[in-house]
Design a protein around this motif. Structure first.
Motif, mmCIF file in Angstrom:
data_model
loop_
_atom_site.group_PDB
_atom_site.id
_atom_site.type_symbol
_atom_site.label_atom_id
_atom_site.label_comp_id
_atom_site.label_asym_id
_atom_site.label_seq_id
_atom_site.Cartn_x
_atom_site.Cartn_y
_atom_site.Cartn_z
ATOM 1 N N ASP A 187 0.679 -1.297 0.014
ATOM 2 C CA ASP A 187 0.080 0.031 0.072
ATOM 3 C C ASP A 187 0.945 1.397 -0.053
ATOM 4 O O ASP A 187 2.158 1.315 0.016
ATOM 5 N N ARG A 188 0.132 2.337 0.041
ATOM 6 C CA ARG A 188 0.910 3.693 -0.146
ATOM 7 C C ARG A 188 2.060 3.985 1.080
ATOM 8 O O ARG A 188 3.116 4.277 0.842
ATOM 9 N N PHE A 189 1.714 3.640 2.326
ATOM 10 C CA PHE A 189 2.846 3.679 3.392
ATOM 11 C C PHE A 189 3.808 2.340 3.162
ATOM 12 O O PHE A 189 4.972 2.755 3.431
ATOM 13 N N GLU A 190 3.539 1.326 2.937
ATOM 14 C CA GLU A 190 4.394 0.341 2.901
ATOM 15 C C GLU A 190 5.749 0.537 1.534
ATOM 16 O O GLU A 190 6.488 -0.045 1.617
ATOM 17 N N GLN A 191 5.173 1.591 0.648
ATOM 18 C CA GLN A 191 5.955 1.788 -0.480
ATOM 19 C C GLN A 191 7.178 2.860 0.059
ATOM 20 O O GLN A 191 8.055 3.301 -0.829
ATOM 21 N N GLU A 192 6.983 3.431 1.246
ATOM 22 C CA GLU A 192 7.825 4.405 1.901
ATOM 23 C C GLU A 192 9.218 4.094 1.881
ATOM 24 O O GLU A 192 9.583 2.755 2.016
ATOM 25 N N PRO A 193 10.200 4.490 1.822
ATOM 26 C CA PRO A 193 11.954 4.341 2.092
ATOM 27 C C PRO A 193 12.212 3.894 3.467
ATOM 28 O O PRO A 193 11.355 4.269 4.271
ATOM 29 N N ALA A 194 13.420 3.392 3.335
ATOM 30 C CA ALA A 194 13.647 2.880 4.868
ATOM 31 C C ALA A 194 13.781 3.892 5.850
ATOM 32 O O ALA A 194 13.702 3.674 6.796
ATOM 33 N N ASP A 195 14.405 4.971 5.477
ATOM 34 C CA ASP A 195 14.556 5.880 6.541
ATOM 35 C C ASP A 195 13.194 6.652 7.046
ATOM 36 O O ASP A 195 13.210 6.924 8.262
ATOM 37 N N PHE A 196 12.041 6.568 6.199
ATOM 38 C CA PHE A 196 10.671 6.972 6.765
ATOM 39 C C PHE A 196 10.593 5.789 7.890
ATOM 40 O O PHE A 196 10.032 6.346 8.843
#
Length: 213
Positions: free
Chosen positions: A152-161
């Motif tokens: 989903d949209r949150f799971e696509q965030e980068p590692a630093d997020f």
């Protein structure tokens, strides 16, 4: 309100779905009338907002994202959580306001004071009786996300997020240890279940004492 309010939280990939199922079984076996729900969501309106918030096709700004989270939460509290607690039921929610402090404050950079203002407006003095935070190292979280369904949209965030999100969770737990329990969920499943069962047992004792049962 005479019920008991537990929330389960943590970064993506921490294993909430697995352990929510265990919590439901444990509570049923101990005769607890518990209602399980989730955020964002929990109501027809909230589920529609959840779809918008998780859909990668939409890219709301951080302010919009935060306000939509609290809009869904306001309806959730009005329609589901408060009535259940008033009816002396337990409520177990998959995520609650700690997720907003972690994801929108820690992850997105929204000022904690703004989120606290919304928290007080929407919730008044209602806070969870216990928040269990499932914690895993970042590399475990990312590996589990990669193996999961379409992200989903949150799971696509980068590692630093997710690094910032995890740090925000752990900071809140350290600041208010009386309301939080951090459980490392990258261990053997039975060890994690054992720790969660001990937390639930303590909650049950607290509720019985408080309600005079």
């Amino acid at each position: 309100m005479s019920g008991f309010f537990i929330t389960l939280d943590g970064i993506d990939g921490a294993g909430k779905s697995t352990h929510l199922a265990f919590m439901q079984t444990w509570l049923e076996e101990h005769g607890v009338d518990a209602m399980f729900t989730r955020e964002p969501g929990g109501t027809p309106l909230g589920e529609n907002l959840r779809g918008l918030l998780l859909d990668p096709a939409y890219q709301p700004c951080a302010d919009t994202e935060t306000l939509l989270m609290f809009a869904a939460r306001a309806q959730h509290l009005h329609e589901v959580i408060r009535p259940a607690l008033a009816d002396n039921r337990w409520v177990v929610s998959d995520r609650f306001t700690d997720a907003t402090f972690a994801y929108q404050c820690g992850g997105r950079g929204i000022a904690a004071e703004k989120i606290a203002l919304l928290e007080n407006w929407v919730q008044d003095d209602l806070r969870p009786d216990m928040t269990i935070i499932l914690d895993v190292p970042l590399e475990v979280s990312l590996a589990r996300i990669e193996k999961s369904r379409d992200k989903d949209r949150f799971e696509q965030e980068p590692a630093d997020f997710f690094t910032r999100v995890r740090a925000a969770y752990l900071q809140r737990a350290a600041e208010h240890p009386q309301r939080y329990a951090v459980v490392r969920s990258d261990r053997e499943l039975e060890a994690v279940k054992h720790d969660i069962a001990a937390i639930l047992s303590g909650c049950l004792n607290t509720w019985r004492t408080r309600s005079g049962a």
